[in-house]
Design a protein around this motif. Structure first.
Motif, mmCIF file in Angstrom:
data_model
loop_
_atom_site.group_PDB
_atom_site.id
_atom_site.type_symbol
_atom_site.label_atom_id
_atom_site.label_comp_id
_atom_site.label_asym_id
_atom_site.label_seq_id
_atom_site.Cartn_x
_atom_site.Cartn_y
_atom_site.Cartn_z
ATOM 1 N N THR A 54 -6.388 86.125 57.627
ATOM 2 C CA THR A 54 -5.693 85.090 58.390
ATOM 3 C C THR A 54 -4.340 84.787 57.763
ATOM 4 O O THR A 54 -3.348 84.564 58.466
ATOM 5 C CB THR A 54 -6.541 83.801 58.438
ATOM 6 O OG1 THR A 54 -7.831 84.100 58.999
ATOM 7 C CG2 THR A 54 -5.874 82.738 59.290
ATOM 8 N N ARG B 118 -2.874 76.543 77.299
ATOM 9 C CA ARG B 118 -3.396 77.902 77.473
ATOM 10 C C ARG B 118 -3.173 78.319 78.928
ATOM 11 O O ARG B 118 -3.580 77.618 79.852
ATOM 12 C CB ARG B 118 -4.886 77.941 77.134
ATOM 13 C CG ARG B 118 -5.479 79.343 77.106
ATOM 14 C CD ARG B 118 -6.915 79.289 76.621
ATOM 15 N NE ARG B 118 -6.993 78.770 75.278
ATOM 16 C CZ ARG B 118 -6.790 79.479 74.175
ATOM 17 N NH1 ARG B 118 -6.490 80.778 74.277
ATOM 18 N NH2 ARG B 118 -6.889 78.929 72.979
ATOM 19 N N ASN C 214 -3.818 80.760 69.391
ATOM 20 C CA ASN C 214 -5.123 80.710 68.729
ATOM 21 C C ASN C 214 -4.993 80.254 67.290
ATOM 22 O O ASN C 214 -5.823 79.484 66.782
ATOM 23 C CB ASN C 214 -5.788 82.083 68.785
ATOM 24 C CG ASN C 214 -6.200 82.485 70.190
ATOM 25 O OD1 ASN C 214 -6.469 81.630 71.031
ATOM 26 N ND2 ASN C 214 -6.235 83.781 70.457
ATOM 27 N N SER D 75 -0.173 84.623 72.487
ATOM 28 C CA SER D 75 -1.595 84.271 72.549
ATOM 29 C C SER D 75 -2.196 84.163 71.154
ATOM 30 O O SER D 75 -2.986 83.259 70.870
ATOM 31 C CB SER D 75 -2.363 85.322 73.370
ATOM 32 O OG SER D 75 -1.944 85.316 74.710
ATOM 33 N N ILE D 76 -1.813 85.094 70.269
ATOM 34 C CA ILE D 76 -2.276 85.032 68.878
ATOM 35 C C ILE D 76 -1.766 83.757 68.215
ATOM 36 O O ILE D 76 -2.492 83.078 67.481
ATOM 37 C CB ILE D 76 -1.790 86.271 68.095
ATOM 38 C CG1 ILE D 76 -2.466 87.534 68.635
ATOM 39 C CG2 ILE D 76 -2.069 86.116 66.600
ATOM 40 C CD1 ILE D 76 -1.915 88.829 68.046
ATOM 41 N N SER E 63 -4.182 76.359 67.352
ATOM 42 C CA SER E 63 -5.167 75.433 67.926
ATOM 43 C C SER E 63 -6.616 75.784 67.627
ATOM 44 O O SER E 63 -7.526 75.237 68.245
ATOM 45 C CB SER E 63 -4.973 75.375 69.444
ATOM 46 O OG SER E 63 -5.110 76.658 70.031
ATOM 47 N N VAL E 64 -6.852 76.705 66.666
ATOM 48 C CA VAL E 64 -8.213 77.151 66.400
ATOM 49 C C VAL E 64 -9.067 76.070 65.748
ATOM 50 O O VAL E 64 -10.296 76.090 65.840
ATOM 51 C CB VAL E 64 -8.198 78.414 65.505
ATOM 52 C CG1 VAL E 64 -7.752 78.077 64.085
ATOM 53 C CG2 VAL E 64 -9.555 79.105 65.510
#
Length: 218
Positions: free
Chosen positions: A179, A140, A97, A93-94, A100-101
């Motif tokens: 990040t 997702r 993100n 999941s991380i 695709s953030v």
């Protein structure tokens, strides 16, 4: 909406036959009036749910939670009880993100995928034809749909080289130390035995007929 005909044959066995799929514009109980349920409130609601609507016309009707939906819920719940699996899915999941953030990272992923597909078609690794080599996305998953988790893992295998390039881009180009550090940790995770083990395990457990490929060969 799925239309299924349920009936009892001459031997007294309950049979179900798939009729087709119908697009619906509204998902209220009145609009979905028909014999078939999941666990949502508009289905099982005591006063305004689909169950209540059916019982108004047929007091003998039984409310039966769709077995396939129950199985999906059970599989997701059981999977999340195993700490190794939970850690694996949380990291995926991380990763999603991170990839695709932003539109920029999505474009990098798309361009790398395009180059990979063109290169592998040119070298004969990929076949060409109608419906083949369509553009993929890192989907997702839905919390209550195990199959959506499975599809996401398949996409991860197929797009692994391109996804790795996006993470490497974040590591090298991002100006946010937090990040950047997350990208470094993610590269370590994607290169670990734990990642490969759980990826193969989850794909194999879903269906033994699917031979999970080693990431990087896609």
């Amino acid at each position: 909406m799925t239309i299924v005909l349920q009936y009892v044959d001459k031997r007294g066995l309950v049979k179900e036959s798939f009729v087709g799929l119908v697009h619906v514009m509204e998902t209220s109980s009145s609009a979905l009036k028909g014999q078939g349920y999941d666990g949502a409130n508009n289905m099982r609601g005591q006063f305004n749910g689909l169950k209540a609507k059916i019982l108004e016309e047929n007091e003998s009707a039984y409310y039966v939670h769709c077995f396939a939906h129950q199985l999906q819920l059970v599989v997701v719940t059981v999977a999340k009880k195993h700490l190794g699996v939970v850690n694996f899915l949380d990291n995926i999941s991380i990763l999603m993100n991170m990839v695709s953030v932003s539109c920029k990272r999505t474009d990098i992923l798309r361009e790398n995928e395009k180059e990979r597909v063109e290169k592998e078609i040119g070298s004969g690794i990929l076949e060409t034809g109608i419906g083949l080599n369509q553009e993929l996305s890192f989907i997702r998953p839905g919390d209550t749909r195990w199959n959506s988790h499975y599809k996401r893992l398949l996409r991860l295998v197929d797009m692994f080289p391109s996804i790795m390039r996006v993470v490497e881009h974040v590591k090298e180009e991002c100006t946010n130390p937090s990040t950047q550090n997350q990208a470094i940790n993610m590269l370590g995770f994607l290169s670990s035995f734990e990642f490969v083990f759980y990826l193969h395990l989850m794909l194999h457990c879903h269906t033994p007929r699917r031979k999970a490929e080693t990431p990087g060969r896609a």
